[in-house]
Design a protein around this motif. Structure first.
Motif, PDB file in Angstrom:
ATOM      1  N   GLU A 194       0.809  -1.015   0.163  1.00  0.00           N
ATOM      2  CA  GLU A 194      -0.011  -0.031  -0.053  1.00  0.00           C
ATOM      3  C   GLU A 194       0.906   1.110   0.049  1.00  0.00           C
ATOM      4  O   GLU A 194       0.641   2.213  -0.651  1.00  0.00           O
ATOM      5  N   HIS A 195       1.954   1.082   0.687  1.00  0.00           N
ATOM      6  CA  HIS A 195       2.993   2.481   0.897  1.00  0.00           C
ATOM      7  C   HIS A 195       3.318   2.764  -0.425  1.00  0.00           C
ATOM      8  O   HIS A 195       4.083   3.784  -0.477  1.00  0.00           O
ATOM      9  N   GLN A 196       3.790   1.880  -1.263  1.00  0.00           N
ATOM     10  CA  GLN A 196       4.322   1.912  -2.627  1.00  0.00           C
ATOM     11  C   GLN A 196       3.313   2.483  -3.645  1.00  0.00           C
ATOM     12  O   GLN A 196       3.795   3.500  -4.292  1.00  0.00           O
ATOM     13  N   ILE A 197       2.023   1.993  -3.544  1.00  0.00           N
ATOM     14  CA  ILE A 197       1.115   2.266  -4.818  1.00  0.00           C
ATOM     15  C   ILE A 197       0.325   3.386  -4.206  1.00  0.00           C
ATOM     16  O   ILE A 197      -0.081   4.258  -5.480  1.00  0.00           O
ATOM     17  N   TYR A 198       0.088   3.892  -3.067  1.00  0.00           N
ATOM     18  CA  TYR A 198      -0.966   5.122  -3.006  1.00  0.00           C
ATOM     19  C   TYR A 198       0.072   6.481  -3.202  1.00  0.00           C
ATOM     20  O   TYR A 198      -0.646   7.132  -4.051  1.00  0.00           O
ATOM     21  N   PRO A 199       1.316   6.573  -2.948  1.00  0.00           N
ATOM     22  CA  PRO A 199       2.000   7.783  -3.359  1.00  0.00           C
ATOM     23  C   PRO A 199       2.106   7.845  -4.871  1.00  0.00           C
ATOM     24  O   PRO A 199       2.007   8.671  -5.416  1.00  0.00           O
ATOM     25  N   LEU A 200       2.115   6.500  -5.446  1.00  0.00           N
ATOM     26  CA  LEU A 200       2.384   6.605  -6.812  1.00  0.00           C
ATOM     27  C   LEU A 200       1.063   7.108  -7.714  1.00  0.00           C
ATOM     28  O   LEU A 200       1.096   7.825  -8.465  1.00  0.00           O
TER      29      LEU A 200
END
Length: 214
Positions: free
Chosen positions: A174-180
């Motif tokens: 989640e912490h990878q794709i939400y900022p993306l």
């Protein structure tokens, strides 16, 4: 041009922290405010530490869901938000709220949608014998956990996984794709129209952009 972001939280704000940590000096995204319906939400401390304006809007102070959502719209619009991000905001939103922010309201859900809408997603994936699990960023519509998918991260399910160990792996994704997704939107690369989600002018598949973490 700066994209003003308002993040809505109810709890610890780990996804909020990931969004904050992803911001660079040259980023077009700017988190203008963090709003919580709970005064004790730890995410408010995360925001304050980062120098971000915080606001508490207690849902219990309002007569009904419509009244709360109306006040929430006023609060968000005061920051001239271009994008609203739900980061552990534990409220079911009214149709009026969702409609007001159509095409600029994102949520993250801990499953590979359309699988396992709702709660207890990790346990349900284990009980189903799934070999893969993950998380999904989607635009919010009136259908609970049912809006057009932007990006999904796929994680492996290990033979000895518990709901807790699987949740840890999903949270990291989640912490990878939400900022993306936030940066795609802020850069003008991500859009939603009547045809669906578009990234760089190309219509995304129903599953959104899929990222495998293994």
């Amino acid at each position: 041009m700066t994209c003003k972001v308002v993040v809505l939280i109810s709890g610890s704000g780990s996804n909020l922290q990931a969004l904050i940590d992803s911001l660079q000096a040259d980023s077009p995204a700017q988190i203008s405010a963090v709003i919580s319906n709970r005064a004790d939400a730890f995410g408010l401390q995360r925001a304050a530490k980062a120098g971000i304006t915080t606001q508490v809007l207690d849902h219990k102070a309002f007569a009904d869901r419509e009244a709360f959502d109306g006040a929430l719209i006023e609060a968000i619009d005061a920051y001239q938000a271009d994008l609203v991000i739900l980061a552990g905001f534990m409220r079911i939103l009214t149709l009026g709220f969702v409609t007001h922010y159509t095409g600029r309201l994102l949520n993250i859900h801990p499953s590979l949608l359309p699988k396992y809408k709702g709660l207890h997603t990790h346990q349900r994936a284990l009980e189903a014998g799934d070999t893969e699990h993950g998380c999904s960023v989607h635009f919010v519509t009136e259908e609970l956990d049912g809006g057009p998918l932007v990006v999904q991260a796929v994680v492996p399910v290990m033979a000895d996984d518990t709901a807790d160990t699987l949740a840890e792996r999903v949270h990291a994704a989640e912490h990878q794709i939400y900022p993306l997704a936030m940066h795609w939107f802020a850069q003008g690369r991500l859009q939603l129209d009547e045809r669906g989600c578009q990234l760089d002018g190309q219509l995304l598949p129903a599953s959104g952009q899929v990222i495998r973490t293994f």
